[in-house]
Design an enzyme around this catalytic site. Structure first.
Site, mmCIF file in Angstrom:
data_model
loop_
_atom_site.group_PDB
_atom_site.id
_atom_site.type_symbol
_atom_site.label_atom_id
_atom_site.label_comp_id
_atom_site.label_asym_id
_atom_site.label_seq_id
_atom_site.Cartn_x
_atom_site.Cartn_y
_atom_site.Cartn_z
ATOM 1 N N ILE A 146 0.835 -1.191 0.000
ATOM 2 C CA ILE A 146 0.000 0.000 0.000
ATOM 3 C C ILE A 146 0.876 1.250 0.000
ATOM 4 C CG2 ILE A 146 -1.830 1.250 1.187
ATOM 5 C CD1 ILE A 146 -2.666 -1.477 0.065
ATOM 6 N N LYS A 147 0.704 2.074 -1.028
ATOM 7 C CA LYS A 147 1.460 3.323 -1.139
ATOM 8 C C LYS A 147 0.776 4.400 -0.293
ATOM 9 C CE LYS A 147 3.019 4.614 -5.101
ATOM 10 N NZ LYS A 147 3.097 5.040 -6.523
ATOM 11 N N ILE A 148 1.562 5.059 0.552
ATOM 12 C CA ILE A 148 1.016 6.053 1.471
ATOM 13 C C ILE A 148 1.923 7.285 1.484
ATOM 14 C CG2 ILE A 148 0.405 6.527 3.866
ATOM 15 C CD1 ILE A 148 -0.133 3.522 4.222
#
Length: 338
Positions: free
Chosen positions: A141-143
């Protein structure tokens, strides 16, 4: 197989595909003998794919899935839910060309809320399993790295969810991501805006030594080595083959490259070996190594960003652009007569 600049770079660093178009991944997978490691994505990439005419059936499939979960078209979450499912379906099409992870980015609206970031990340991971049969061990998950979202990354790590700290422009952000247990960080070589306004892009004769982000990336790599970090560095936002070559010379762990730049690299011959020789790491203070960036809800990274006007500006601008893309995608979905 003919040696190209792309094959040379692949022999230097791990290459990821910065595209959700399966034809791009297929075109550069050399009949399955040279798959990509990961596939990265974001709201801009999703918008570009969802609005393509040839993706109409995929969007319809996403809508039907959301409606099957008793969500009505007039629900305030309907468009967002469809975007999440469509993102998963787009990634599923690229998945056969990967040896590593699929990536999906949390909504820019959640960046300054730890609970909202955690909730959206967990939702995306569940959808990958339920809709695409892709387990969480193959999902990252890119955050975007703010104080609140860095704390969220640490919480997700405890639940076995991989994260990537994106929209990263400083050593402080990188150290916070390391402390949060992020699997990757993605320093943006170019500001996101250059992909929307090409006139804002600046060319350098030698990007490896002259581009301001080269020094940041070299510093992060050196700092991670000194502190024994397991977080991998994956530079992103590359505009030209020349920039990709320069970044490969920095020896990051991964490079994520768009379809357009992959095509450029595949059409060019190898460069002399000295072009890929690492430049020296700039001098920097190691005082930040002792800072606990996640304590007190990320107070230290919040203070560091507040004191770093340039990184704060770049982060805010990227979030605005991603938010605009997400809004336009929602408008497109809600306007469909299906």
């Amino acid at each position: 197989m003919t040696a190209t600049l792309l094959s040379q770079i692949r022999n230097t660093v791990v290459v990821d595909v910065d595209s959700m178009d399966p034809t791009v991944a297929e075109r550069h997978s050399a009949n399955g003998t040279a798959k990509f490691a990961d596939m990265t994505s974001n709201q801009a990439i999703t918008f570009g794919q969802v609005t393509r005419p040839e993706r109409a059936d995929l969007v319809q499939q996403a809508i039907e899935y959301v409606l099957s979960k008793s969500t009505t078209r007039d629900s305030p979450t309907f468009a967002s839910d469809v975007i999440d499912v469509a993102t998963v379906l787009l990634a599923k099409a690229v998945y056969p060309y990967l040896t590593g992870n699929v990536h999906a980015q949390t909504s820019p609206s959640t960046v300054y809320s730890t609970p909202a970031t955690v909730a959206h990340a967990k939702k995306i991971v569940s959808l990958f399993n339920d809709v695409a049969g892709i387990p969480k061990e193959r999902v990252c998950i890119k955050i975007p790295v703010s104080a609140e979202s860095a704390v969220a990354c640490a919480e997700l790590k405890k639940e076995g969810i991989q994260t990537l700290g994106t929209c990263l422009f400083s050593l402080d952000q990188a150290l916070a991501a390391h402390q949060a247990g992020c699997t990757y960080v993605a320093p943006y070589f170019n500001e996101l805006r250059v992909h929307f306004e090409p006139s804002t892009w600046r060319e350098f004769a030698d990007p490896a030594t002259e581009h301001p982000m080269s020094g940041v990336i070299l510093t992060v790599l050196d700092a991670y080595k000194k502190i024994g970090s397991k977080t991998l560095v994956m530079p992103a936002s590359i505009v030209t083959a020349k920039e990709a070559t320069a970044l490969a010379s920095l020896r990051p762990h991964h490079l994520t490259i768009s379809g357009a730049v992959l095509d450029q690299l595949a059409a060019l011959p190898e460069v002399p070996a000295e072009r890929l020789a690492p430049p020296p790491t700039p001098k920097y203070s190691e005082e930040a190594f002792a800072t606990d960036y996640l304590a007190s809800s990320g107070a230290a990274i919040k203070a560091a960003l507040a004191a770093d006007a340039e990184s704060t500006r770049k982060l805010a601008d990227a979030l605005k652009l991603f938010d605009d893309c997400e809004r336009q995608t929602k408008e497109f979905i809600l306007a469909l007569k299906v």
